[in-house]
Structures are given as structure tokens and as C-alpha cells.
Motif scaffolding. Structure first.
Motif, PDB file in Angstrom:
ATOM      1  N   MET A  43       1.035  -1.338  -0.198  1.00 19.71           N
ATOM      2  CA  MET A  43       0.134  -0.076   0.075  1.00 19.71           C
ATOM      3  C   MET A  43       0.920   1.259   0.197  1.00 19.71           C
ATOM      4  O   MET A  43       1.906   1.294   0.544  1.00 19.71           O
ATOM      5  N   MET A  44       0.284   2.106  -0.531  1.00 23.88           N
ATOM      6  CA  MET A  44       1.365   3.402  -0.781  1.00 23.88           C
ATOM      7  C   MET A  44       1.227   4.392   0.588  1.00 23.88           C
ATOM      8  O   MET A  44       0.051   4.048   1.192  1.00 23.88           O
ATOM      9  N   ARG A  45       1.888   4.865   0.836  1.00 22.95           N
ATOM     10  CA  ARG A  45       2.019   5.692   2.018  1.00 22.95           C
ATOM     11  C   ARG A  45       2.095   7.224   1.551  1.00 22.95           C
ATOM     12  O   ARG A  45       2.610   7.807   0.640  1.00 22.95           O
ATOM     13  N   ALA A  46       1.355   8.198   2.567  1.00 23.90           N
ATOM     14  CA  ALA A  46       1.392   9.384   2.396  1.00 23.90           C
ATOM     15  C   ALA A  46       2.616  10.108   2.466  1.00 23.90           C
ATOM     16  O   ALA A  46       3.367   9.606   3.231  1.00 23.90           O
ATOM     17  N   ALA A  47       2.885  11.112   1.427  1.00 26.50           N
ATOM     18  CA  ALA A  47       3.801  12.125   1.406  1.00 26.50           C
ATOM     19  C   ALA A  47       3.342  13.164   0.735  1.00 26.50           C
ATOM     20  O   ALA A  47       2.375  13.589   0.952  1.00 26.50           O
ATOM     21  N   GLY A  48       4.098  14.413   0.501  1.00 21.97           N
ATOM     22  CA  GLY A  48       3.183  15.484  -0.214  1.00 21.97           C
ATOM     23  C   GLY A  48       3.720  16.493  -1.263  1.00 21.97           C
ATOM     24  O   GLY A  48       4.911  16.480  -1.585  1.00 21.97           O
ATOM     25  N   ILE A  49       2.847  17.028  -1.706  1.00 23.48           N
ATOM     26  CA  ILE A  49       2.951  18.366  -2.776  1.00 23.48           C
ATOM     27  C   ILE A  49       2.498  19.332  -2.154  1.00 23.48           C
ATOM     28  O   ILE A  49       2.057  20.404  -2.764  1.00 23.48           O
ATOM     29  N   GLY A  50       2.477  19.440  -0.867  1.00 23.91           N
ATOM     30  CA  GLY A  50       2.098  20.688   0.148  1.00 23.91           C
ATOM     31  C   GLY A  50       0.631  20.817   0.017  1.00 23.91           C
ATOM     32  O   GLY A  50       0.032  19.826  -0.275  1.00 23.91           O
ATOM     33  N   SER A  51       0.179  22.079  -0.162  1.00 24.71           N
ATOM     34  CA  SER A  51      -1.250  22.363  -0.286  1.00 24.71           C
ATOM     35  C   SER A  51      -1.523  22.727  -1.457  1.00 24.71           C
ATOM     36  O   SER A  51      -2.710  22.991  -1.729  1.00 24.71           O
ATOM     37  N   MET A  52      -0.716  22.237  -2.644  1.00 28.33           N
ATOM     38  CA  MET A  52      -0.858  22.631  -4.035  1.00 28.33           C
ATOM     39  C   MET A  52      -2.098  21.518  -4.289  1.00 28.33           C
ATOM     40  O   MET A  52      -2.164  20.276  -3.836  1.00 28.33           O
ATOM     41  N   GLU A  59      -9.555  -1.247   1.485  1.00 29.37           N
ATOM     42  CA  GLU A  59      -9.808   0.062   2.128  1.00 29.37           C
ATOM     43  C   GLU A  59     -10.599   1.189   1.010  1.00 29.37           C
ATOM     44  O   GLU A  59     -11.185   1.942   1.202  1.00 29.37           O
ATOM     45  N   GLY A  60     -10.182   0.917  -0.323  1.00 24.57           N
ATOM     46  CA  GLY A  60     -10.542   1.727  -1.301  1.00 24.57           C
ATOM     47  C   GLY A  60      -9.561   1.819  -2.562  1.00 24.57           C
ATOM     48  O   GLY A  60      -8.646   1.083  -2.651  1.00 24.57           O
ATOM     49  N   LEU A 120      -1.232  11.136  -0.577  1.00 29.46           N
ATOM     50  CA  LEU A 120      -1.983  10.041  -0.578  1.00 29.46           C
ATOM     51  C   LEU A 120      -3.348  10.398  -0.288  1.00 29.46           C
ATOM     52  O   LEU A 120      -3.775  10.961   0.786  1.00 29.46           O
ATOM     53  N   CYS A 121      -4.482  10.030  -1.259  1.00 27.76           N
ATOM     54  CA  CYS A 121      -5.881   9.965  -0.884  1.00 27.76           C
ATOM     55  C   CYS A 121      -6.508   8.594  -1.170  1.00 27.76           C
ATOM     56  O   CYS A 121      -5.988   7.806  -2.001  1.00 27.76           O
ATOM     57  N   THR A 122      -7.428   8.287  -0.381  1.00 28.40           N
ATOM     58  CA  THR A 122      -8.229   7.115  -0.630  1.00 28.40           C
ATOM     59  C   THR A 122      -9.661   7.369  -0.788  1.00 28.40           C
ATOM     60  O   THR A 122     -10.420   8.021  -0.102  1.00 28.40           O
ATOM     61  N   VAL A 123     -10.347   6.763  -1.941  1.00 32.51           N
ATOM     62  CA  VAL A 123     -11.754   7.143  -2.347  1.00 32.51           C
ATOM     63  C   VAL A 123     -12.217   5.681  -1.965  1.00 32.51           C
ATOM     64  O   VAL A 123     -11.776   4.507  -2.497  1.00 32.51           O
ATOM     65  N   LYS A 124     -13.147   5.600  -1.284  1.00 32.73           N
ATOM     66  CA  LYS A 124     -14.025   4.370  -0.939  1.00 32.73           C
ATOM     67  C   LYS A 124     -14.919   3.986  -1.892  1.00 32.73           C
ATOM     68  O   LYS A 124     -15.345   2.740  -2.130  1.00 32.73           O
ATOM     69  N   GLY A 140     -15.574  10.625  -7.212  1.00 24.77           N
ATOM     70  CA  GLY A 140     -15.112  10.070  -5.979  1.00 24.77           C
ATOM     71  C   GLY A 140     -14.729  11.283  -5.122  1.00 24.77           C
ATOM     72  O   GLY A 140     -14.137  12.276  -5.549  1.00 24.77           O
ATOM     73  N   SER A 141     -14.743  10.873  -3.783  1.00 25.93           N
ATOM     74  CA  SER A 141     -14.417  12.024  -2.667  1.00 25.93           C
ATOM     75  C   SER A 141     -13.543  11.259  -1.658  1.00 25.93           C
ATOM     76  O   SER A 141     -13.821  10.140  -1.504  1.00 25.93           O
ATOM     77  N   ALA A 142     -12.550  11.990  -1.367  1.00 27.04           N
ATOM     78  CA  ALA A 142     -11.630  11.366  -0.514  1.00 27.04           C
ATOM     79  C   ALA A 142     -11.612  12.216   0.835  1.00 27.04           C
ATOM     80  O   ALA A 142     -11.401  13.302   0.622  1.00 27.04           O
ATOM     81  N   LYS A 143     -11.408  11.748   1.932  1.00 33.72           N
ATOM     82  CA  LYS A 143     -11.432  12.550   3.197  1.00 33.72           C
ATOM     83  C   LYS A 143     -10.224  12.045   3.828  1.00 33.72           C
ATOM     84  O   LYS A 143      -9.572  10.985   3.695  1.00 33.72           O
TER      85      LYS A 143
END
Length: 134
Positions: free
Chosen positions: A1-10, A64-65, A74-78, A89-92
Motif C-alpha cells: 500500500m502507498m504511504r502519504a507524502a506530499g506536494i504541500g497544499s497544492m 480500504e478503497g 495520498l488520498c483514498t476514495v472508498k 469520488g471523494s476522499a476524506k
């Protein structure tokens, strides 16, 4: 599974959508057709490993989605719904590297006639599919 990392607030659309060049209509797809690694057309991100900063966008699915992201975020859409030729799809609680705050993201995905991943209804270019990893 991928783990979250980031492109900041972009926003996702800002980070991955390439220039709009030629019009191509989307066609209806299932999420399984979109799984894999995707690169912007101007760069060969496919050559980079998923755990590197140059990693391409990756879509994968498990119990998990659908996980959408790359090294940095990382975002997950269920669940996905169809809207014409697109999946919505929406990711929370998406995560990004270096950020303590999570964010929500709405996704609009489709494929054009050239088998390129569209990430908005207005996307005319799309992301190209990376070859399977050997």
C-alpha cells in the motif's frame, strides 16, 4: 500500500494536469481500467520508483478503497459513482508529507480515446500510462 507524502497544499489538479493541447472526448470506464502508474506527458516519471520523489501518479485498489497518490501525498476514495463518461469520488483525510493537516479532495477520472487518464472534465491532454514494471 502507498504511504502519504506530499506536494504541500497544492491541489491535485494543479500538480498533475499538463497543458491543454488537443480535444479528446472521454469514454465510460470502470475504476479497474484506471489502476496503475501514470506520468505527465512532458516528463518520463515512469522511470522512477514509487518511493522516490520523481514517482508518477499511482492508482491502486484494496479492501480500504482506491488509493490515489505518489511519493509526497495520498488520498483514498472508498466509492465511485458514474457521471456520463467520468467516475466521481471523494476522499476524506488525505495526507501529505511535511503537513500535519489532512485535506479532502474530490476526483473526476476518465479515459480519452488515446487511453490517457483524464483528471477533470476539462482535461484535453491526460496522463499517459506507464509500462508495466518488469
Amino acid at each position: 500500500m502507498m504511504r502519504a507524502a506530499g506536494i504541500g497544499s497544492m491541489g491535485l489538479a494543479t500538480a498533475v494536469i499538463a497543458s491543454m493541447t488537443s480535444a479528446s472526448s472521454a469514454y465510460a470506464v470502470e475504476i479497474e481500467q484506471l489502476l496503475g502508474r501514470w506520468s505527465v506527458t512532458e516528463y518520463d516519471e515512469c522511470q522512477y520508483a514509487d518511493d522516490s520523489e520523481g514517482a508518477p501518479l499511482k492508482l491502486e485498489r484494496d479492501a480500504e478503497g482506491t488509493h490515489i497518490g505518489n511519493y509526497g501525498w495520498l488520498c483514498t476514495v472508498k466509492a465511485w459513482t458514474k457521471d456520463g463518461d467520468f467516475l466521481l469520488g471523494s476522499a476524506k483525510d488525505c495526507g501529505s508529507e511535511g503537513g500535519d493537516d489532512t485535506f479532502d479532495e474530490d476526483f473526476v477520472l476518465g479515459l480519452n480515446a488515446q487511453d490517457r487518464l483524464l483528471m477533470s472534465r476539462d482535461d484535453k491532454t491526460g496522463l499517459r500510462r506507464c509500462p508495466a514494471v518488469q
